[in-house]
Design a protein around this motif. Structure first.
Motif, PDB file in Angstrom:
ATOM      1  N   THR B  41       0.555  -1.099   0.179  1.00 25.16           N
ATOM      2  CA  THR B  41       0.038  -0.085   0.125  1.00 25.16           C
ATOM      3  C   THR B  41       0.996   1.387   0.035  1.00 25.16           C
ATOM      4  O   THR B  41       2.212   1.310   0.494  1.00 25.16           O
ATOM      5  N   ALA B  42       0.383   2.443  -0.525  1.00 28.36           N
ATOM      6  CA  ALA B  42       1.035   3.538  -0.788  1.00 28.36           C
ATOM      7  C   ALA B  42       1.402   4.007   0.788  1.00 28.36           C
ATOM      8  O   ALA B  42       2.379   4.691   0.811  1.00 28.36           O
ATOM      9  N   ALA B  43       0.580   3.699   1.775  1.00 21.52           N
ATOM     10  CA  ALA B  43       0.684   4.289   3.180  1.00 21.52           C
ATOM     11  C   ALA B  43       1.954   3.569   3.641  1.00 21.52           C
ATOM     12  O   ALA B  43       2.834   4.266   4.339  1.00 21.52           O
ATOM     13  N   ARG B  44       2.030   2.495   3.618  1.00 19.80           N
ATOM     14  CA  ARG B  44       3.061   1.598   4.316  1.00 19.80           C
ATOM     15  C   ARG B  44       4.333   1.558   3.423  1.00 19.80           C
ATOM     16  O   ARG B  44       5.540   1.463   3.890  1.00 19.80           O
ATOM     17  N   ASP B  45       4.192   0.983   2.049  1.00 24.73           N
ATOM     18  CA  ASP B  45       5.548   0.767   1.477  1.00 24.73           C
ATOM     19  C   ASP B  45       5.677   1.968   0.368  1.00 24.73           C
ATOM     20  O   ASP B  45       6.945   1.849  -0.146  1.00 24.73           O
ATOM     21  N   GLY B  46       5.136   3.048   0.120  1.00 27.51           N
ATOM     22  CA  GLY B  46       5.182   4.109  -0.617  1.00 27.51           C
ATOM     23  C   GLY B  46       4.681   3.996  -2.140  1.00 27.51           C
ATOM     24  O   GLY B  46       5.035   4.625  -2.974  1.00 27.51           O
ATOM     25  N   TYR B  47       4.239   2.618  -2.408  1.00 24.89           N
ATOM     26  CA  TYR B  47       3.712   2.347  -3.684  1.00 24.89           C
ATOM     27  C   TYR B  47       2.596   1.239  -3.697  1.00 24.89           C
ATOM     28  O   TYR B  47       2.569   0.557  -2.581  1.00 24.89           O
TER      29      TYR B  47
END
Lengths: 117, 292
Positions: B41-47
């Motif tokens: 997820t964008a929130a946790r992994d940046g993409y």
């Protein structure tokens, strides 16, 4: 699991059994614009065979040679192609080779093939 | 539901005919089943991406087991693919050939066949030397590798013999000719890098309409036909089941035989007893021999 087993070709009833040396008439579908018609190419099987009890490879080909107006013409057909309408054997030949390329250099009496009975 | 691609296994090549009479060389690829192992997820992994696993691993280490625990599988290959809508995917979800449609344009990535240490003729298409006119040892030689005292060295990047193949190769612009969802098989027009059974990454690039239908000889399922079951795929689990059944049957038989012998009633059990006595006798005699 191999590719040939997943997509095997299925021999068609309209293609008769043949082997090298036989004389066969290959009926090919020709598309001329919108019209479709069947054109025959009759000659000696130079290479390739077909047996009803044997499933050929999907890309199996055979070569037919005929002498047209003194010029030798050879055509190679894809046995499983939907463009092959039918193959009719008109004469069975008796030969001792699997590939009859030696016929290319012969004309007249020397290019004869004995009939197989 | 659109995922960027999937992992697959190269099955081999064959010829496919189209209804208009053309033919194409196609590569059959077993696609999936690929199971979602992680959601980026964008929130946790940046993409945003979906990580999928493919094929069962024979051995698995503890960290991998922990990572894969929630997906419920033991996977040998993990790869990430970007997706249109992340919320449509959840860990443990399985995908197969249904991701693709006939007419899709894809690129495939795989590891090419290794050629080992190859000479210049094979590796770079050098012509080699003359075969005749007094040549010796020059038939496959690379020839000159540069000028003399100026520059006085060999240019970087000069093509020479060396290791060839076994590197990642991408083939672009392959078209999907056929999708068989029941057997998880797709047919791609053209070639695919690597050997049979090699793992390949298939990326969906764009969709086009499949103009003509392939001619099938009644083997792959046509729309109104039921597919033939794959014999090979079915047997593995069946055999395991059979073994399990047989072993339980044997256990039952032995326990009942023991009960019968205690009752001392049936002939069959008496025979079993006799055999047992015989075997014990021979063992005893052997023991005596060894002791004496």
């Amino acid at each position: 699991m191999d590719a040939a087993a997943l997509l095997p070709a299925k021999p068609r009833e309209t293609i008769e059994e043949f082997r090298p040396g036989d004389t066969a008439r290959v009926n090919v579908m020709i598309r001329e614009g919108e019209r479709e018609r069947v054109q025959a190419f009759e000659g000696t099987i130079l290479r390739g065979s077909h047996r009803k009890d044997h499933i050929p490879l999907a890309g199996y080909t055979f070569t037919v040679r005929r002498v047209s107006y003194g010029i030798g013409v050879e055509r190679t057909f894809l046995l499983n192609s939907p463009l092959i309408d039918s193959v009719l054997v008109t004469r069975k030949g008796k030969v001792k080779r699997a590939r009859l390329y030696y016929l290319r250099g012969l004309t007249g009496k020397k290019a004869r093939i004995k009939e197989r009975r | 539901m659109t995922i960027e691609g999937l992992l697959g296994r190269k099955v081999g090549m064959t010829t496919l005919y189209w209804e208009d009479g053309r033919s194409d060389g196609v590569t059959l690829v077993e696609v999936g089943p690929c199971v979602v192992t992680q959601i980026r997820t964008a929130a946790r992994d940046g993409y945003e991406a979906v990580q999928v696993g493919f094929q069962n691993a024979k051995h698995i280490n503890k960290p991998s087991a922990g990572h894969l625990a929630r997906s419920g599988g033991r996977f040998r290959h993990l790869q990430e693919f970007s997706v249109d809508e992340l919320s449509e995917y959840e860990v443990g979800q399985s995908m197969g050939a249904g991701v693709f449609q006939a007419g899709d344009i894809v690129s495939v990535q795989g590891v090419s066949k290794g050629r080992g240490f190859a000479g210049g003729v094979r590796r770079h298409g050098f012509a080699g030397g003359p075969k005749t006119h007094g040549q010796s040892d020059r038939h496959r030689a690379p020839g000159s590798i540069g000028a003399g005292s100026s520059p006085g060295r060999v240019w970087k990047g000069t093509r020479m013999a060396g290791h060839m193949g076994a590197r990642t190769v991408t083939n672009v612009g392959l078209k999907i000719a056929l999708v068989d969802e029941d057997r998880n098989i797709i047919a791609l027009t053209g070639s695919v890098p690597g050997a049979k059974n090699g793992i390949i990454r298939i990326e969906l690039k764009r969709r086009t309409d499949a103009e003509t239908r392939p001619v099938l000889f009644g083997v792959l399922p046509l729309e109104d036909e039921t597919p033939e079951p794959i014999v090979e795929a079915a047997t593995v689990e069946d055999v395991v089941d059979d073994i399990a059944e047989v072993s339980t049957d044997d256990a039952d038989a032995t326990t009942s035989a023991v009960e019968e012998t205690t009752d001392d009633a049936v002939e069959a059990s008496a025979e079993v007893e006799a055999e047992a006595e015989e075997s014990s006798d021979t063992e005893e005699s052997e023991e005596k021999e060894t002791t004496s």
